[in-house]
Write a protein that holds these residues in place. Sequence first.
Motif, PDB file in Angstrom:
ATOM      1  N   ARG A 144      -4.221 -14.270   8.953  1.00 44.28           N
ATOM      2  CA  ARG A 144      -4.362 -13.249   7.901  1.00 44.28           C
ATOM      3  C   ARG A 144      -3.129 -13.216   7.008  1.00 44.28           C
ATOM      4  NH1 ARG A 144      -6.511 -10.135  12.113  1.00 44.28           N
ATOM      5  NH2 ARG A 144      -4.512  -9.119  12.384  1.00 44.28           N
ATOM      6  N   VAL A 204      -2.944 -13.926   2.934  1.00 48.02           N
ATOM      7  CA  VAL A 204      -2.383 -12.981   1.964  1.00 48.02           C
ATOM      8  C   VAL A 204      -1.276 -13.655   1.157  1.00 48.02           C
ATOM      9  CG1 VAL A 204      -1.009 -10.873   1.751  1.00 48.02           C
ATOM     10  CG2 VAL A 204      -2.991 -10.912   3.246  1.00 48.02           C
ATOM     11  N   HIS A 210      -6.679  -7.969   4.121  1.00 51.64           N
ATOM     12  CA  HIS A 210      -7.252  -9.025   3.285  1.00 51.64           C
ATOM     13  C   HIS A 210      -6.553  -9.011   1.934  1.00 51.64           C
ATOM     14  CE1 HIS A 210     -10.383  -9.874   6.167  1.00 51.64           C
ATOM     15  NE2 HIS A 210     -10.666  -8.581   6.233  1.00 51.64           N
TER      16      HIS A 210
END
Length: 174
Positions: free
Chosen positions: A134, A138, A162
Amino acid sequence: ANFHKKTAGLKILHKKAAERNPDEYYRAMATEVAGVPRARAESKMKHSAIVRLKEQDLRYATMRKVVDDRKVDKLRASLHGTLEAPQNEKTYLDGEPEDPPPQAEPKVKGVQKRLRRAYVRLDAAVDRKAASARTLAVLDAENKAMTAKGRKRKVKAAADGHPAVFKWKRERKK
C-alpha cells in the motif's frame, strides 16, 4: 524563563478553550497560537529537491516490499517442516536401531506450539507485506503526479491508505 513563557501560553489556551463557542469559526483561529500569529509555512525547498526526495522514498519502499515478499515466501516454505516432531532420539540394542517408547503427548504439544508460533510470524509478515504494498502504491502515485507533465485534475481523493486518483488532460502530440 522559557518554562514560564510556555505555562503562560498554556494558560491562555486553556482559557480560550473554556470560553470558546463551538458554533463560531474564524480563519484567524487556525493561524494563531495563544494569541500570537503563526508564520505561514512556506516551502523553502524547490520542486526538483522535493521530487528527488520522493524518488528516494519510492526506492526505499520498493526495497522494503521486496524484503517483505521474500520473508513471506521463506516463512511459507518453512511451514511444512514444522508439522513433524524432531526425530533425534534413537536407541541401539544389539546393533539394530530401535525407536524409543511412544511419548506422543509432550511432542504433540511442542509441535502445536511451534506451529502456532510459525503461523503468528507468517500472519505478521503477510500484514507487513500488504502495508508495504500500500505504501509503495501511494508513493508511486505521488511520484507520478509530481513528475508527469500536462494538466491534471483529481478524480478521487486519497482515502483508507489508497492513493488519490488523477486524470490528465489529453494533449495532442505535435
